[in-house]
Design a protein around this motif. Structure first.
Motif, PDB file in Angstrom:
ATOM      1  N   MET A  83       9.651  14.968  -0.945  1.00 15.39           N
ATOM      2  CA  MET A  83      10.562  14.385   0.033  1.00 15.39           C
ATOM      3  C   MET A  83      11.534  13.439  -0.663  1.00 15.39           C
ATOM      4  SD  MET A  83       8.052  13.475   3.238  1.00 15.39           S
ATOM      5  CE  MET A  83       9.452  13.194   4.322  1.00 15.39           C
ATOM      6  N   GLU A  84      12.698  13.236  -0.019  1.00 15.32           N
ATOM      7  CA  GLU A  84      13.657  12.257  -0.519  1.00 15.32           C
ATOM      8  C   GLU A  84      13.099  10.848  -0.327  1.00 15.32           C
ATOM      9  OE1 GLU A  84      16.444  12.921  -2.032  1.00 15.32           O
ATOM     10  OE2 GLU A  84      16.345  15.099  -1.760  1.00 15.32           O
ATOM     11  N   THR A  85      13.545   9.930  -1.191  1.00 16.47           N
ATOM     12  CA  THR A  85      13.037   8.562  -1.121  1.00 16.47           C
ATOM     13  C   THR A  85      13.329   7.925   0.229  1.00 16.47           C
ATOM     14  OG1 THR A  85      13.287   8.273  -3.512  1.00 16.47           O
ATOM     15  CG2 THR A  85      13.126   6.277  -2.178  1.00 16.47           C
ATOM     16  N   TRP A  86      14.525   8.144   0.763  1.00 15.73           N
ATOM     17  CA  TRP A  86      14.876   7.528   2.044  1.00 15.73           C
ATOM     18  C   TRP A  86      13.998   8.063   3.182  1.00 15.73           C
ATOM     19  CZ3 TRP A  86      16.610  10.447   6.165  1.00 15.73           C
ATOM     20  CH2 TRP A  86      17.066  11.737   5.874  1.00 15.73           C
ATOM     21  N   GLN A  87      13.584   9.311   3.074  1.00 15.78           N
ATOM     22  CA  GLN A  87      12.683   9.863   4.081  1.00 15.78           C
ATOM     23  C   GLN A  87      11.312   9.202   4.000  1.00 15.78           C
ATOM     24  OE1 GLN A  87      12.986  13.987   2.865  1.00 15.78           O
ATOM     25  NE2 GLN A  87      14.363  14.473   4.565  1.00 15.78           N
ATOM     26  N   LEU A  88      10.831   8.989   2.774  1.00 14.68           N
ATOM     27  CA  LEU A  88       9.546   8.317   2.591  1.00 14.68           C
ATOM     28  C   LEU A  88       9.579   6.898   3.133  1.00 14.68           C
ATOM     29  CD1 LEU A  88       8.620   9.512  -1.019  1.00 14.68           C
ATOM     30  CD2 LEU A  88       7.508  10.194   1.115  1.00 14.68           C
ATOM     31  N   LEU A  89      10.695   6.212   2.934  1.00  8.42           N
ATOM     32  CA  LEU A  89      10.806   4.829   3.406  1.00  8.42           C
ATOM     33  C   LEU A  89      10.827   4.769   4.942  1.00  8.42           C
ATOM     34  CD1 LEU A  89      13.345   3.294   0.854  1.00  8.42           C
ATOM     35  CD2 LEU A  89      10.842   3.168   0.864  1.00  8.42           C
ATOM     36  N   ILE A  90      11.482   5.738   5.557  1.00 10.83           N
ATOM     37  CA  ILE A  90      11.474   5.796   7.026  1.00 10.83           C
ATOM     38  C   ILE A  90      10.058   6.033   7.543  1.00 10.83           C
ATOM     39  CG2 ILE A  90      12.202   7.173   9.026  1.00 10.83           C
ATOM     40  CD1 ILE A  90      14.888   7.579   7.628  1.00 10.83           C
ATOM     41  N   LEU A  91       9.340   6.946   6.894  1.00 14.11           N
ATOM     42  CA  LEU A  91       7.964   7.216   7.297  1.00 14.11           C
ATOM     43  C   LEU A  91       7.062   6.010   7.035  1.00 14.11           C
ATOM     44  CD1 LEU A  91       7.406  10.909   6.141  1.00 14.11           C
ATOM     45  CD2 LEU A  91       7.839  10.055   8.455  1.00 14.11           C
ATOM     46  N   ALA A  92       7.308   5.276   5.949  1.00 13.02           N
ATOM     47  CA  ALA A  92       6.530   4.064   5.667  1.00 13.02           C
ATOM     48  C   ALA A  92       6.773   3.022   6.743  1.00 13.02           C
ATOM     49  CB  ALA A  92       6.908   3.509   4.290  1.00 13.02           C
ATOM     50  N   LEU A  93       8.020   2.912   7.203  1.00 20.97           N
ATOM     51  CA  LEU A  93       8.345   1.977   8.286  1.00 20.97           C
ATOM     52  C   LEU A  93       7.648   2.394   9.573  1.00 20.97           C
ATOM     53  CD1 LEU A  93      10.042  -0.436   9.280  1.00 20.97           C
ATOM     54  CD2 LEU A  93      11.884   1.189   9.781  1.00 20.97           C
ATOM     55  N   ILE A  94       7.673   3.692   9.871  1.00 23.34           N
ATOM     56  CA  ILE A  94       6.991   4.196  11.071  1.00 23.34           C
ATOM     57  C   ILE A  94       5.495   3.918  10.995  1.00 23.34           C
ATOM     58  CG2 ILE A  94       6.360   6.295  12.327  1.00 23.34           C
ATOM     59  CD1 ILE A  94       9.089   7.444  11.574  1.00 23.34           C
ATOM     60  N   GLN A  95       4.903   4.192   9.819  1.00 25.06           N
ATOM     61  CA  GLN A  95       3.466   3.969   9.649  1.00 25.06           C
ATOM     62  C   GLN A  95       3.123   2.492   9.811  1.00 25.06           C
ATOM     63  OE1 GLN A  95       0.993   6.092   9.213  1.00 25.06           O
ATOM     64  NE2 GLN A  95      -0.639   4.609   8.824  1.00 25.06           N
ATOM     65  N   GLY A  96       3.919   1.616   9.196  1.00 21.15           N
ATOM     66  CA  GLY A  96       3.641   0.186   9.287  1.00 21.15           C
ATOM     67  C   GLY A  96       3.707  -0.330  10.705  1.00 21.15           C
ATOM     68  N   ILE A  97       4.667   0.149  11.479  1.00 20.20           N
ATOM     69  CA  ILE A  97       4.827  -0.309  12.859  1.00 20.20           C
ATOM     70  C   ILE A  97       3.747   0.269  13.761  1.00 20.20           C
ATOM     71  CG2 ILE A  97       6.338  -0.198  14.887  1.00 20.20           C
ATOM     72  CD1 ILE A  97       8.722  -0.284  12.970  1.00 20.20           C
ATOM     73  N   THR A  98       3.427   1.543  13.587  1.00 21.52           N
ATOM     74  CA  THR A  98       2.536   2.212  14.534  1.00 21.52           C
ATOM     75  C   THR A  98       1.052   2.106  14.181  1.00 21.52           C
ATOM     76  OG1 THR A  98       2.796   4.325  13.353  1.00 21.52           O
ATOM     77  CG2 THR A  98       4.322   3.867  15.165  1.00 21.52           C
ATOM     78  N   GLU A  99       0.723   1.674  12.949  1.00 24.00           N
ATOM     79  CA  GLU A  99      -0.681   1.612  12.527  1.00 24.00           C
ATOM     80  C   GLU A  99      -1.510   0.725  13.441  1.00 24.00           C
ATOM     81  OE1 GLU A  99      -4.190   2.180  10.455  1.00 24.00           O
ATOM     82  OE2 GLU A  99      -2.301   3.236  10.127  1.00 24.00           O
ATOM     83  N   PHE A 100      -0.954  -0.408  13.867  1.00 22.61           N
ATOM     84  CA  PHE A 100      -1.733  -1.373  14.638  1.00 22.61           C
ATOM     85  C   PHE A 100      -1.343  -1.430  16.114  1.00 22.61           C
ATOM     86  CE2 PHE A 100      -1.830  -2.977  10.228  1.00 22.61           C
ATOM     87  CZ  PHE A 100      -3.191  -2.886  10.015  1.00 22.61           C
ATOM     88  N   LEU A 101      -0.282  -0.741  16.500  1.00 22.16           N
ATOM     89  CA  LEU A 101       0.050  -0.645  17.916  1.00 22.16           C
ATOM     90  C   LEU A 101      -0.778   0.477  18.540  1.00 22.16           C
ATOM     91  CD1 LEU A 101       3.950  -1.008  17.950  1.00 22.16           C
ATOM     92  CD2 LEU A 101       2.225  -2.768  18.364  1.00 22.16           C
ATOM     93  N   PRO A 102      -1.107   0.349  19.832  1.00 26.08           N
ATOM     94  CA  PRO A 102      -1.952   1.371  20.476  1.00 26.08           C
ATOM     95  C   PRO A 102      -1.174   2.613  20.892  1.00 26.08           C
ATOM     96  CG  PRO A 102      -1.431  -0.352  22.050  1.00 26.08           C
ATOM     97  CD  PRO A 102      -0.842  -0.794  20.736  1.00 26.08           C
ATOM     98  N   ILE A 103      -0.405   3.185  19.944  1.00 23.66           N
ATOM     99  CA  ILE A 103       0.460   4.308  20.295  1.00 23.66           C
ATOM    100  C   ILE A 103       0.283   5.508  19.363  1.00 23.66           C
ATOM    101  CG2 ILE A 103       2.225   2.907  21.433  1.00 23.66           C
ATOM    102  CD1 ILE A 103       3.812   2.904  18.863  1.00 23.66           C
ATOM    103  N   SER A 104      -0.625   5.433  18.401  1.00 26.39           N
ATOM    104  CA  SER A 104      -0.971   6.534  17.510  1.00 26.39           C
ATOM    105  C   SER A 104       0.066   6.781  16.420  1.00 26.39           C
ATOM    106  CB  SER A 104      -1.192   7.841  18.287  1.00 26.39           C
ATOM    107  OG  SER A 104      -1.432   8.905  17.392  1.00 26.39           O
TER     108      SER A 104
END
Length: 268
Positions: A1-22
């Motif tokens: 994957m492109e680096t910018w795609q990985l960073l977007i996914l890292a942001l999604i993971q960081g936000i959603t890991e602890f919210l009750p939204i999966s």
């Protein structure tokens, strides 16, 4: 994957890991809607390290007191304290998820369950359960009054999070509310309970990465750790600061909408 795609996914993971939204439901959408490639093992290690760093840093004082009192009580035979009891609760409540997760991993069921149909169903079903639990009266029990029996019930519920779309934080908070805990108490215990699970997951994925022949983009991996860590820390901070006021309904509504989007992706 492109680096910018990985960073977007890292942001999604960081936000959603602890919210009750999966988080799993959100990570599958870019691949399904945008045709992104699989993020790979290095990404999994990076985001797990990032979210682990965030929760360790945020709860550093609690964890120090729990580790200190648990050690003194277990090894030094010091009198039991609130924090030593919480240490035992975290240990016993983690065992069901470790056992169930190990069984699923060995049998290969984890890959079989990673489908949009499963994630859409669990997103909707467990979102509805979260809404039901949040509307119950007498959500008054503080974390200090949590019993070992209640902790074990939450621990068995956490084992269900191996099913994609369930949301580990979502199911543990839901059961905590059903047991009468306050929203903040249920959330804090859920976040503390995430630490040994994230450690286990990070260790497992790291071993897979080390034993594989996959090349690693170390700069992208480091960036993923930073992005996931910062976003996860801020997420935990603001979630605990506002949850008693806003309740769980915004997340319930969001899960319902997300589930419908996933169903649309499945059938369109």
């Amino acid at each position: 994957m492109e680096t910018w795609q990985l960073l977007i996914l890292a942001l999604i993971q960081g936000i959603t890991e602890f919210l009750p939204i999966s988080s799993s439901a959100h990570l599958i959408l870019p691949a399904q809607l945008l045709g992104w490639a699989d993020q790979g093992l290095a990404f999994d290690v990076a985001v797990h390290l990032g979210t682990l760093s965030a929760v360790l840093l945020y709860f550093r004082n609690d964890l120090f007191q729990i580790a200190r009192d648990w050690t003194l009580n277990s090894v030094g035979k010091a009198p039991s304290t609130l924090h030593s009891r919480q240490g035992w609760m975290l240990i016993w409540a983690t065992i069901p998820a470790v056992v169930f997760g190990g069984i699923v991993s060995v049998t290969g069921l984890d890959d079989a369950m990673r489908s949009i149909a499963v994630i859409a169903a669990t997103t909707l079903i467990f979102g509805a359960l979260l809404g039901f639990a949040d509307r119950r009266p007498n959500l008054t029990q503080p974390l200090e009054k949590l019993t070992l029996k209640q902790a074990m019930i939450i621990g068995f519920a956490q084992a269900l999070a191996i099913i994609p779309g369930t949301s580990r934080s979502g199911i543990t908070i839901t059961v905590g509310l059903m047991l009468g805990l306050t929203r903040e108490a249920a959330s804090r215990f859920s976040f503390l309970l995430s630490i040994p699970i994230i450690v286990a997951a990070t260790t497992l994925v790291t071993l897979k990465l080390v034993t594989s022949d996959v090349s690693v983009d170390w700069m992208a991996m480091f960036s993923g750790i930073v992005v996931a860590g910062i976003s996860a820390y801020l997420c935990v901070h603001f979630f605990l600061a506002f949850i008693n006021r806003i309740g769980m309904m915004p997340f319930v509504i969001y899960r319902m909408l997300l589930g419908l989007v996933l169903l649309g992706v499945l059938f369109v």
